[in-house]
Design an enzyme around this catalytic site. Structure first.
Site, PDB file in Angstrom:
ATOM      1  N   PRO A 142       4.078  -1.084 -12.729  1.00 45.51           N
ATOM      2  CG  PRO A 142       1.901  -1.505 -13.358  1.00 45.51           C
ATOM      3  CD  PRO A 142       2.955  -1.973 -12.431  1.00 45.51           C
ATOM      4  CG  PHE A 143       6.542   4.873 -11.169  1.00 42.80           C
ATOM      5  CD1 PHE A 143       7.099   4.505  -9.962  1.00 42.80           C
ATOM      6  CD2 PHE A 143       6.538   6.216 -11.505  1.00 42.80           C
ATOM      7  CE1 PHE A 143       7.648   5.451  -9.110  1.00 42.80           C
ATOM      8  CE2 PHE A 143       7.074   7.173 -10.666  1.00 42.80           C
ATOM      9  CZ  PHE A 143       7.635   6.783  -9.452  1.00 42.80           C
ATOM     10  CB  THR A 144       1.005   7.004 -12.541  1.00 47.10           C
ATOM     11  OG1 THR A 144       0.435   6.641 -11.289  1.00 47.10           O
ATOM     12  CG2 THR A 144       0.501   6.053 -13.616  1.00 47.10           C
ATOM     13  N   GLY A 145       2.450   8.334 -10.426  1.00 44.50           N
ATOM     14  CA  GLY A 145       3.011   9.339  -9.517  1.00 44.50           C
ATOM     15  C   GLY A 145       3.996   8.770  -8.516  1.00 44.50           C
ATOM     16  N   GLY A 146       3.893   7.467  -8.237  1.00 45.76           N
ATOM     17  CA  GLY A 146       4.819   6.842  -7.291  1.00 45.76           C
ATOM     18  C   GLY A 146       4.541   7.161  -5.846  1.00 45.76           C
ATOM     19  CB  THR A 277      -1.627  -7.899  -9.305  1.00 46.35           C
ATOM     20  OG1 THR A 277      -3.045  -7.684  -9.211  1.00 46.35           O
ATOM     21  CG2 THR A 277      -0.939  -7.258  -8.104  1.00 46.35           C
ATOM     22  NE  ARG A 401       5.999  10.987   5.161  1.00 45.46           N
ATOM     23  CZ  ARG A 401       5.511   9.989   4.432  1.00 45.46           C
ATOM     24  NH1 ARG A 401       5.158   8.862   5.029  1.00 45.46           N
ATOM     25  NH2 ARG A 401       5.354  10.120   3.130  1.00 45.46           N
ATOM     26  CE1 TYR A 462      -5.312   9.089   5.543  1.00 46.58           C
ATOM     27  CE2 TYR A 462      -4.361  10.211   7.432  1.00 46.58           C
ATOM     28  CZ  TYR A 462      -4.252   9.745   6.136  1.00 46.58           C
ATOM     29  OH  TYR A 462      -3.085   9.910   5.430  1.00 46.58           O
TER      30      TYR A 462
END
Length: 540
Positions: A142-146, A277, A401, A462
């Protein structure tokens, strides 16, 4: 306005003003508004001239291994215009946005490209595609924003006839807004910006704004247990979900009869964080809130990270709890993830940000009460300028980045979460693991850390790591990441707070939940996905 007794300003610029960004791998964000190399990073640069690497859109991909006859059957379900094997589209659905993902793309490595990309328009179409994939042994991701940063979009294709990427972008409706219950039902393919704009038009907000907000999607939020920066005030995304719909190869699972129930284990929590999954989340019912009419963000300086952490713990445990609460360590403060020039000309110590949203009276009261606690803990008030600088600039952080990688600077992040009593040790051991491993590779790093999310009993750490490129940046980071993972588990902390498991954390996750836990997850997968087609190799 006194920095310790401020009056809340009106809401000002909101996240709804941010556009939905059509990002083009391997670079983050709006290609017409790229990031620029920070002056502080030039000391780490290993190149005199920037090198953006190979443009992957021009790299040849292997022919699709999904038979044409099977593709034709899928086209009958979704429409011929909603299935493609075009190289450009397949490349744009290759992997996610971790630094290793991007380094591979920059080197022209598109070996993980899916064999086809499908754009279903409804839950029924998703269910039909799942059934076809199971029948023909095609792995489905599945893929939304990736925007995965843990290898969550690179399934294991061994033993499968091919890999199909299921992009949910056409499933982008606000299905229902229940203003009485204050819930909204959203299709999983809505981008975060689309969802927030649709809700804002009706006077509501999710209040969920992770740094990936401009690129992320609702289904991804649910599948990875996302946490936005305002989690102290609005909660994590999994805490917002009241119900959801999951399409599986065995049928549909509809969950969320009521906000809370004693009717057995809460299966919603089994699906949340399942990372594709167990099937495909097609819709979620989530809590929403009235759009705040006032907000106030301020900065505070502490002499040390430990002193700041103590103050944050007091607020988390005894209140009042801000909507946003974070603390940067000395290195992050000095290197200006919030501009040191806005800290009264002094970048020493540690910068804390507090943010309050709500109505004017509530914001003013909570700010003043929290200020009294922070002052009692030894904090120096810095006023609203550093708070507003952080609030309005934080979505630009990921843009840095690309120019860093262009300049030959390895930069990556990782996060974890533990109880307050173990926080100091966790920070020390993870920092040492990263520093020692990269230094041994001949690439001594800068390691920065901040507390990004707080709870009654603990907090998230973080880490941001920057180091000069060595001969093999991928191998250098793999060694550092492995060492950090080992340090996290040795400290008894969780391997991830909100980045999810994917492939990168899979072994450490199995260690965290133990052999019995792994067997439970595998048993559930066998029940709903007996052919193992759903994002194989991810999580389990």
């Amino acid at each position: 306005m006194s920095p310790t007794s401020g009056t809340a300003d009106t809401a000002g610029s909101r996240e709804t003003a941010l556009p939905t960004v059509a990002m083009r791998r391997p670079r983050w964000g709006d290609p017409n508004d790229p990031g620029h190399l920070p002056d502080a990073a030039r000391l780490l640069a290993t190149r005199d001239e920037p090198d953006p690497g190979v443009d992957p859109t021009g790299v040849e991909v292997s022919p699709s291994t999904i038979p044409a006859a099977v593709r034709a059957v899928i086209e009958n379900v979704v429409g011929a215009e909603n299935l493609t094997v075009a190289a450009a589209e397949r490349v744009q659905h290759t992997r996610g946005f971790s630094t290793p993902d991007l380094l591979r793309l920059r080197a022209g490595d598109v070996t993980d490209a899916p064999d086809a990309v499908v754009f279903p328009g409804s839950h029924d179409e998703v269910a039909a595609v799942l059934a076809l994939c199971a029948e023909h042994r095609i792995a489905l991701v599945p893929f939304t924003g990736g925007t995965s940063v843990v290898g969550g979009l690179a399934p294991d294709r061994r033993g499968f006839a091919g890999v199909l990427c299921l992009d949910l972008r056409r499933m982008n409706r606000l299905i229902e807004l229940d203003e009485v219950s204050r819930t909204a039902t959203l299709e999983a393919g809505m981008r975060a910006t689309e969802a927030e704009s649709a809700l804002a038009a009706r006077g509501f907000t999710l209040g969920h704004f992770p740094q990936s907000y401009a690129g992320a999607g609702i289904g991804g939020y649910a599948a990875t247990r996302s946490a936005g920066q305002s989690s102290a005030g609005y909660g994590r995304f999994d805490e917002m979900v009241e119900g959801l719909t999951l399409a599986t190869p065995r049928g549909t699972l509809t969950l969320g009869t009521a906000p809370k129930s004693a009717a057995g284990p809460d299966l919603r929590q089994l699906v949340l964080g399942s990372e594709g999954t167990l099937g495909v989340i097609t819709a979620v019912r989530v809590r929403v809130h009235p759009v705040p009419t006032a907000r106030l963000f301020t900065g505070w300086r502490f002499e040390s990270f430990d002193a700041g952490a103590h103050a944050l713990r007091r607020l988390a445990q005894d209140g009042p709890l801000p909507t946003v609460l974070r603390l940067s360590d000395e290195t992050e403060t000095a290197l200006n993830l919030a501009d040191p020039g806005k800290l009264g000309g002094d970048a020493s110590g540690c910068l804390a940000i507090t943010g309050f949203e709500g109505n004017d009276a509530d914001v003013r009261w909570r700010h003043d009460a929290a200020a009294a606690v922070l002052t009692d803990c030894g904090a120096t008030p810095l006023g609203p300028e550093p708070g507003e600088a952080w609030r309005t600039g934080r979505f630009r952080g990921p843009y840095l980045r690309d120019p860093l990688l262009d300049a030959g600077v390895l930069v990556e992040t990782l996060e974890t979460v533990t109880f307050w009593s173990g926080l100091a040790e966790l920070r020390t051991t993870v920092t040492a693991a990263l520093t020692d491993t990269l230094t041994a590779s001949g690439t001594p790093p800068l390691v920065m850390c901040h507390i990004s999310h707080v709870y009654h009993s603990g907090a998230s750490l973080y880490f941001t790591v920057a180091a000069p490129f060595g001969d093999d940046p991928l191998a250098d980071w793999a060694a550092a990441k492995s060492a950090a993972n080992s340090a996290i588990r040795a400290a008894g902390a969780s391997i991830t707070h909100h980045h999810a498991v994917g492939r990168d954390h899979r072994d450490a996750y199995h260690d965290e939940i133990g052999a019995v836990g792994v067997e439970i997850i595998n048993a559930v997968k066998r029940a709903v996905d007996p052919d193992g087609i759903c994002n194989p190799g991810i999580l389990i």
